[in-house]
Design a protein around this motif. Structure first.
Motif, PDB file in Angstrom:
ATOM      1  N   UNK A  27       0.805  -1.216   0.000  1.00  0.00           N
ATOM      2  CA  UNK A  27       0.000   0.000   0.000  1.00  0.00           C
ATOM      3  C   UNK A  27       0.844   1.274   0.000  1.00  0.00           C
ATOM      4  N   UNK A  28       2.149   1.152   0.064  1.00  0.00           N
ATOM      5  CA  UNK A  28       3.024   2.311   0.154  1.00  0.00           C
ATOM      6  C   UNK A  28       3.161   2.990  -1.209  1.00  0.00           C
ATOM      7  N   UNK A  29       3.142   4.328  -1.253  1.00  0.00           N
ATOM      8  CA  UNK A  29       3.354   5.023  -2.528  1.00  0.00           C
ATOM      9  C   UNK A  29       4.820   4.966  -2.939  1.00  0.00           C
ATOM     10  N   UNK A  30       5.059   5.140  -4.205  1.00  0.00           N
ATOM     11  CA  UNK A  30       6.419   5.135  -4.734  1.00  0.00           C
ATOM     12  C   UNK A  30       7.109   6.441  -4.369  1.00  0.00           C
ATOM     13  N   UNK A  31       8.299   6.337  -3.809  1.00  0.00           N
ATOM     14  CA  UNK A  31       9.115   7.511  -3.502  1.00  0.00           C
ATOM     15  C   UNK A  31      10.039   7.783  -4.690  1.00  0.00           C
ATOM     16  N   UNK A  32      10.559   8.969  -4.768  1.00  0.00           N
ATOM     17  CA  UNK A  32      11.512   9.279  -5.831  1.00  0.00           C
ATOM     18  C   UNK A  32      12.840   8.583  -5.538  1.00  0.00           C
ATOM     19  N   UNK A  33      13.627   8.404  -6.557  1.00  0.00           N
ATOM     20  CA  UNK A  33      14.961   7.820  -6.364  1.00  0.00           C
ATOM     21  C   UNK A  33      15.777   8.693  -5.421  1.00  0.00           C
ATOM     22  N   UNK A  34      15.653   9.995  -5.552  1.00  0.00           N
ATOM     23  CA  UNK A  34      16.384  10.915  -4.685  1.00  0.00           C
ATOM     24  C   UNK A  34      16.005  10.716  -3.218  1.00  0.00           C
ATOM     25  N   UNK A  35      14.721  10.506  -2.942  1.00  0.00           N
ATOM     26  CA  UNK A  35      14.276  10.279  -1.566  1.00  0.00           C
ATOM     27  C   UNK A  35      14.833   8.965  -1.017  1.00  0.00           C
TER      28      UNK A  35
END
Length: 158
Positions: free
Chosen positions: A97-105
Motif C-alpha cells: 500500500x506504500x506510494x512510490x518515492x523518488x529515487x532521490x528520496x
C-alpha cells in the motif's frame, strides 16, 4: 550487474527489454528485497522486547539497518524510485500500500541511515581476513560511498 560464471544467466536481469513486472525473476527479486526490508524493520520493532543483552542490542540494530540500506540500494539501482517503507508492517501485504518515492528520496534515506550507523559506531571493524560474514563499519562506509557517488553525479530515476 548479475553474472553467474558457471550457469546460464537469466535474461531478465541482463536485458532491460525483459526487465518487466511480469517477469517472474524480476518479481521475485523485488519481492525478496521487500521481504528482507520487512525483516530488518522487525529487528528494530521487536528490539525493546527482546531478551538479548543490552551490550548486543545496539550492534544488532545497526546490522539490521545496514542490511535494510543494502536492499534499498539494490532496489533503487534497478527500479529507480520505489516505495520507501520505514516502519515495520506486521502483515507483509501492508507494504504493498506504500506510494512510490523518488529515487532521490530513497538515496537520501540510505545516506542518512548509513551516516547514523557510522556515528553510532557499534559495528565491528572488518572481519574479512578472518572469514568475514559480519556487517562491518567498513561495509557501511563502502555502501555510503556508492550512494554518495550516485547523488554527486546527479543521477535520478530511470
Amino acid at each position: 550487474m548479475y553474472q553467474d560464471g558457471r550457469n546460464d544467466i537469466s535474461a531478465a536481469l541482463h536485458r532491460w527489454s525483459n526487465f518487466t513486472p511480469e517477469n517472474g525473476t524480476v518479481k521475485n527479486f523485488y519481492t525478496d528485497c521487500y521481504d528482507g526490508i520487512r525483516s530488518c524493520l522487525a529487528i528494530q520493532y521487536y528490539a525493546a522486547q527482546s531478551t538479548v543483552s543490552e551490550d548486543i542490542k545496539p550492534k544488532k540494530h545497526c546490522e539490521g539497518r545496514f542490511i535494510e540500506c543494502l536492499y534499498y540500494y539494490l532496489l533503487v539501482n534497478n527500479f529507480g524510485g520505489v516505495p520507501l517503507v520505514t516502519e515495520y508492517a506486521k502483515q507483509a501485504g501492508e507494504i504493498k500500500e506504500q506510494p512510490r518515492a523518488t529515487a532521490e528520496a530513497v538515496y537520501t534515506h540510505i545516506i542518512t541511515e548509513l551516516t547514523n550507523i557510522i556515528d553510532n559506531n557499534k559495528l565491528v571493524a572488518s572481519s574479512a581476513t578472518k572469514g568475514g560474514g559480519e556487517a562491518s563499519i567498513e561495509a557501511v562506509k563502502a555502501l555510503l560511498a556508492k550512494n554518495l557517488l550516485v547523488c554527486c553525479m546527479g543521477l535520478k530515476e530511470r
